[in-house]
Enzyme design. Structure first.
Site, PDB file in Angstrom:
ATOM      1  N   ASP A   1       0.725  -1.172  -0.010  1.00  0.00           N
ATOM      2  CA  ASP A   1      -0.178   0.032   0.179  1.00  0.00           C
ATOM      3  C   ASP A   1       0.999   1.415  -0.013  1.00  0.00           C
ATOM      4  O   ASP A   1       1.590   1.579   1.190  1.00  0.00           O
ATOM      5  CB  ASP A   1      -0.879  -0.118   1.311  1.00  0.00           C
TER       6      ASP A   1
ATOM      7  N   ASP B   1      -1.520   5.879  -5.034  1.00  0.00           N
ATOM      8  CA  ASP B   1      -1.926   4.909  -4.193  1.00  0.00           C
ATOM      9  C   ASP B   1      -2.548   3.594  -4.575  1.00  0.00           C
ATOM     10  O   ASP B   1      -3.570   3.150  -5.043  1.00  0.00           O
ATOM     11  CB  ASP B   1      -3.120   5.640  -3.244  1.00  0.00           C
TER      12      ASP B   1
END
Length: 505
Positions: A144, A338
């Protein structure tokens, strides 16, 4: 700590097409990026399909939008909250007791303690193996770039909050050490949280080890994570400043490993409907075409944040053409890259203009976002980052069935492109990554030397490039990098690889 930048022996400086307010873009041929640390490590970590991933679940689109609001601790708008209530009812899922009553769109525990987590299900389709401890314990985790904590289900996670996840047991590792007095807690926009204690231990990803990596062990997890039985936690790859450990923040795995990598970077190569991979310390030329366009990163908020310039809607016959199709539309906006967000969240004007090209597409409060007929052929979208043009093919934006649990029976489909209205930035999530090869380069910004500092690099994937981007322009410019000035075409060219390149099957 300063991280040496990739040395560039020869590069191409291209500023054609820049407009006022555009980010400064430096175009570099991949073969001109050199190994910074000879003998340094490099490795490829391939994703593995999550066999417990739920393909056919009604309301996937709205649940993933809710996940974005939850991740960034944003209040739910009324229409989204109401749509979630309908979806939960259709699924027969327990609705948090105070979800109906709230008027401000947020969730509050009130006097009853923490509210039940909104079951948006943090299930992810692809995971990667991570080894923790001595001897190593293998757990499946999600990478992430929008967070900075390496946290994991552990032997201290209550049994009722586990659902078959592989756990990390600190007592079975000879190298685990408690970081006395340190705790972590991550709160989410639905009122839930995950929290626990902090250890240091040996962490190995792709064969590269960090001896004293902070491992945040969960003593409490949100139900949303409990529901994802395959994933044991997250590997955060954003900047250390948003790490949630207190009283002293801890470094990410990338932050600890960067000095030992052959090149101080990693790349994300995500794919549609098949596993992708992350490369650390080297670039794989087969994963992209053309030069890499680098822009500066603003790390002040802890994210891989950059400035984008606008968009182009290719001329099409989906609706009556208007004066915006085929013409660059300037709309400067701040964005983050992201990999932990599945959707592409863009400014409202871009979203409106895009779906304006699709017959019968609309923003529908009942579905909690933009939907369109499933039989529609979606146009491409070109996003401009300075002079770089990123092409997203329309098939990537057909994200999920909206009115049933299966594309085969659905009449309405949910768009992978949704509005970021109300957010502090746009979010270039996995929809974008499936179309573009993205390089994350570590470093500390030096105003006197462009070559030093955190950068994002963008390149087209095979089949997504625009015609003018298939070849590097031959220009006589030179670019000083680390006090070395080399003309284009000179010097030995090599892309980094170290002694520890390992491919994980």
């Amino acid at each position: 700590m300063k991280f040496p930048i990739v040395a560039v022996a020869a590069s191409v400086l291209s500023t054609a097409g820049l407009v006022a307010g555009d980010p400064h873009v430096i175009q570099v041929r991949a073969e001109d990026l050199q190994v910074r640390k000879h003998g340094g490590h490099s490795f490829k970590i391939s994703q593995i399909f999550n066999h417990k991933y739920q393909h056919k679940v009604k309301g996937k689109g709205i649940r993933d939008v809710a996940k974005v609001y939850t991740k960034f601790n944003m209040k739910f708008p009324d229409h989204l909250r109401e749509a979630l209530v309908r979806v939960f009812g259709d699924l027969g899922v327990k609705i948090p007791g105070n979800l109906h009553a709230l008027n401000d769109g947020s969730f509050s525990a009130g006097s009853q303690g923490e509210v039940d987590a909104t079951p948006v299900q943090f299930d992810v389709q692809y995971l990667a193996p991570v080894q923790i401890g001595s001897p190593p314990q293998t757990v499946m985790m999600n990478f992430d770039t929008g967070s900075s904590d390496l946290w994991v289900f552990s032997s201290e996670t209550p049994a009722k909050q586990r659902n078959g996840q592989k756990i990390y047991n600190m007592t079975q590792s000879t190298t685990a050490e408690l970081v006395d007095g340190h705790v972590w807690r991550i709160s989410y926009g639905d009122g839930s949280s995950s929290s626990g204690n902090v250890y240091t231990d040996k962490v190995s990803i792709g064969g590269v080890e960090v001896d004293k990596q902070a491992v945040e062990i969960a003593t409490h997890v949100s139900n949303s994570f409990t529901n994802d039985a395959a994933s044991s936690g997250l590997v955060g790859l954003a900047f250390d400043s948003i790490n949630q450990v207190k009283p002293r923040k801890q470094k990410t795995f990338f932050g600890n490993a960067i000095d030992d990598l052959a090149m101080p970077l990693f790349s994300a190569n995500l794919n549609k409907a098949e596993p992708g991979n992350y490369n650390f310390g080297f670039l794989d030329h087969e994963e992209f075409v053309g030069p890499i366009s680098f822009v500066d990163v603003d790390a002040s908020r802890g994210f891989w944040e950059f400035e984008a310039s606008g968009y182009t809607l290719p001329a099409s016959n989906f609706t009556e053409s208007n004066n915006k199709t085929g013409v660059f539309q300037s709309l400067t906006h701040t964005a983050i890259a992201d990999t932990g967000t599945t959707l592409l969240m863009l400014p409202q004007p871009i979203v409106e203009d895009y779906y304006g090209q699709v017959a019968k597409a609309r923003s529908d409060n009942a579905f909690g976002g933009y939907v369109f007929p499933c039989n529609a052929d979606l146009p491409d979208l070109i996003l401009h980052i300075g002079s770089y043009k990123a092409r997203l093919t329309g098939d990537l934006i057909k994200y999920a069935p909206a009115d049933t649990d299966d594309f085969a029976t659905a009449k309405w489909c949910y768009g992978g492109l949704q509005s970021a209205q109300g957010f502090p930035f746009s979010i270039y999530g996995d929809i974008f990554f499936k179309a573009q090869f993205v390089v994350f380069q570590g470093g500390v910004i030096d105003k006197d030397d462009w070559s030093k500092g955190a950068k994002l690099g963008f390149a087209a994937k095979p089949g997504t490039q625009l015609p003018q981007e298939t070849e590097t322009p031959a220009v006589p410019d030179v670019l000083p990098i680390n006090n070395v000035t080399s003309p284009v075409g000179s010097g030995r060219r090599r892309t980094g690889g170290g002694s520890c390149r390992a491919r994980v099957k």
